[in-house]
Design an enzyme around this catalytic site. Sequence first.
Site, mmCIF file in Angstrom:
data_model
loop_
_atom_site.group_PDB
_atom_site.id
_atom_site.type_symbol
_atom_site.label_atom_id
_atom_site.label_comp_id
_atom_site.label_asym_id
_atom_site.label_seq_id
_atom_site.Cartn_x
_atom_site.Cartn_y
_atom_site.Cartn_z
ATOM 1 N N HIS A 3 -29.722 -44.402 -13.747
ATOM 2 C CA HIS A 3 -28.729 -43.631 -12.965
ATOM 3 C C HIS A 3 -27.467 -44.475 -12.786
ATOM 4 O O HIS A 3 -27.425 -45.371 -11.923
ATOM 5 C CB HIS A 3 -29.303 -43.239 -11.601
ATOM 6 C CG HIS A 3 -28.429 -42.300 -10.838
ATOM 7 N ND1 HIS A 3 -28.894 -41.154 -10.249
ATOM 8 C CD2 HIS A 3 -27.087 -42.325 -10.558
ATOM 9 C CE1 HIS A 3 -27.904 -40.519 -9.651
ATOM 10 N NE2 HIS A 3 -26.791 -41.216 -9.819
ATOM 11 N N HIS A 48 -22.956 -44.466 -12.778
ATOM 12 C CA HIS A 48 -21.633 -43.835 -12.870
ATOM 13 C C HIS A 48 -20.697 -44.829 -13.553
ATOM 14 O O HIS A 48 -20.400 -45.880 -12.972
ATOM 15 C CB HIS A 48 -21.090 -43.491 -11.488
ATOM 16 C CG HIS A 48 -21.937 -42.489 -10.768
ATOM 17 N ND1 HIS A 48 -21.719 -41.133 -10.869
ATOM 18 C CD2 HIS A 48 -23.023 -42.636 -9.978
ATOM 19 C CE1 HIS A 48 -22.632 -40.491 -10.150
ATOM 20 N NE2 HIS A 48 -23.448 -41.386 -9.615
ATOM 21 N N LYS A 106 -27.962 -32.782 -15.146
ATOM 22 C CA LYS A 106 -27.872 -33.190 -13.748
ATOM 23 C C LYS A 106 -27.512 -32.005 -12.869
ATOM 24 O O LYS A 106 -26.546 -31.296 -13.143
ATOM 25 C CB LYS A 106 -26.801 -34.278 -13.611
ATOM 26 C CG LYS A 106 -26.548 -34.761 -12.185
ATOM 27 C CD LYS A 106 -27.668 -35.649 -11.675
ATOM 28 C CE LYS A 106 -27.533 -35.963 -10.184
ATOM 29 N NZ LYS A 106 -26.694 -37.114 -9.889
ATOM 30 N N HIS A 120 -29.684 -34.307 -7.609
ATOM 31 C CA HIS A 120 -29.150 -34.869 -6.362
ATOM 32 C C HIS A 120 -29.810 -34.050 -5.260
ATOM 33 O O HIS A 120 -29.407 -32.915 -5.004
ATOM 34 C CB HIS A 120 -27.618 -34.770 -6.304
ATOM 35 C CG HIS A 120 -27.063 -35.414 -5.066
ATOM 36 N ND1 HIS A 120 -26.391 -36.618 -5.076
ATOM 37 C CD2 HIS A 120 -27.144 -35.047 -3.768
ATOM 38 C CE1 HIS A 120 -26.078 -36.946 -3.832
ATOM 39 N NE2 HIS A 120 -26.517 -36.015 -3.025
ATOM 40 N N HIS A 128 -32.090 -41.191 -6.727
ATOM 41 C CA HIS A 128 -31.822 -42.010 -5.535
ATOM 42 C C HIS A 128 -32.585 -41.530 -4.295
ATOM 43 O O HIS A 128 -31.988 -41.111 -3.300
ATOM 44 C CB HIS A 128 -30.327 -42.116 -5.244
ATOM 45 C CG HIS A 128 -29.512 -40.858 -5.463
ATOM 46 N ND1 HIS A 128 -29.820 -39.672 -4.879
ATOM 47 C CD2 HIS A 128 -28.417 -40.635 -6.225
ATOM 48 C CE1 HIS A 128 -28.934 -38.765 -5.259
ATOM 49 N NE2 HIS A 128 -28.080 -39.321 -6.082
ATOM 50 N N ASP A 175 -27.607 -46.132 -9.330
ATOM 51 C CA ASP A 175 -26.554 -45.262 -8.777
ATOM 52 C C ASP A 175 -25.295 -46.075 -8.512
ATOM 53 O O ASP A 175 -24.551 -45.794 -7.563
ATOM 54 C CB ASP A 175 -27.019 -44.537 -7.500
ATOM 55 C CG ASP A 175 -26.075 -43.383 -7.136
ATOM 56 O OD1 ASP A 175 -25.320 -42.923 -8.011
ATOM 57 O OD2 ASP A 175 -26.091 -42.953 -5.971
#
Length: 351
Positions: free
Chosen positions: A15, A17, A101, A138, A176, A251
């Site tokens: 995970h 970004h 996602k 999420h 997460h 994350d």
Amino acid sequence: MPTDRLVLRRPDDWHVHLRDGAMLKAVLPFTAHQFGRAIIMPNLKPPVTRTADAVAYRERILAALPEGHAFTPLMTAYLTDGTDADDLAQGFEDGVFAAAKLYPANATTNSAHGVTDLGKIAPVLERMAEIGMPLLIHGEVTDAHVDIFDREAVFLERTLGPLLERYAALRVVLEHATTAEAVAFVREHAASGRVGATITAHHLLINRSHLFAGGIRPHLYCLPIAKRETHRVALVEAATSGEGPFFLGTDTAPHTVTAKESACGCAGCFTAANAMELYAEAFDEAGALDKLEAFASLNGPRFYGLPVNEDKVVLERTPSTTPDIVLTADGEAVLPFRSGETTRWTFAGAA
Ligand code: DOR
Ligand code: ZN
């Protein structure tokens, strides 16, 4: 004698970004230095919704990769109310997409185009279940009446439980995970082999009191927000259990200092600069260094049906200092989690 040197199969980060442009170029080397592969989040502006977007984004990532790194970005599709099931399935079958996602609309950063109602993507979810494409979630309700610290637990009950019942073959990852309820939920479904959860390093190390220690700490603010200590303890217990459904996902979510230190600061902790050091510290504190390889390098590939990495990396029990700041080429600054502080472990590179 405590272990002072750990040799692990190279870990993967399930995970991440990476953003785009100058930010991508500044943060990618950190992830590529430690991890063999990473699941790349699609919440760009505009989001990565179609196969062609993901192909182009993957090329930009590979072009930004420093020389000498054998790093594989695993791309994801950002689901919207209008996702084209044929394009998504084709992208998965062609090996462009590793997963899709689900951001409930407005749950977090760049999620305004997310799904407003799961009913709207029913054909997409059916198709994903059919072809075995993982759904990464999420897991927070967006109902403003639900207390921010309860949004994950309520999501499990209201949304994720019914979703798993409705789509009996759908494979999901609760991204997460931050609560004891999430840990229990994942365990309840462990036997099915179709539910996994990623756990971040920061949620293993901080609780909600850290957010307000001596003043408000914008760089510790992320979503889902850190919960009380009992939840942190439950996450440590799950991560260090070695159990298959729990695997590493940092994350890491860089934002500029200006965006973080603001009257309405962005959510996200930038943990890529010291990710494995942070996990090693959390596992060490729990007396469970022997379980780090399962969590970081074995459980994720097993869930995704991928081979484990062949090469190995070394972690040493020597203090390392996290960089104070990371600068992008356009002059923006990003503060790493524990900026300028010491962590008791060092990622020493390839074995
Ligand atoms: O803290 C977070 N930051 N949580 C998310 O879900 C999104 C992420 C981001 O993109 O900044
Ligand atoms: Zn994220």
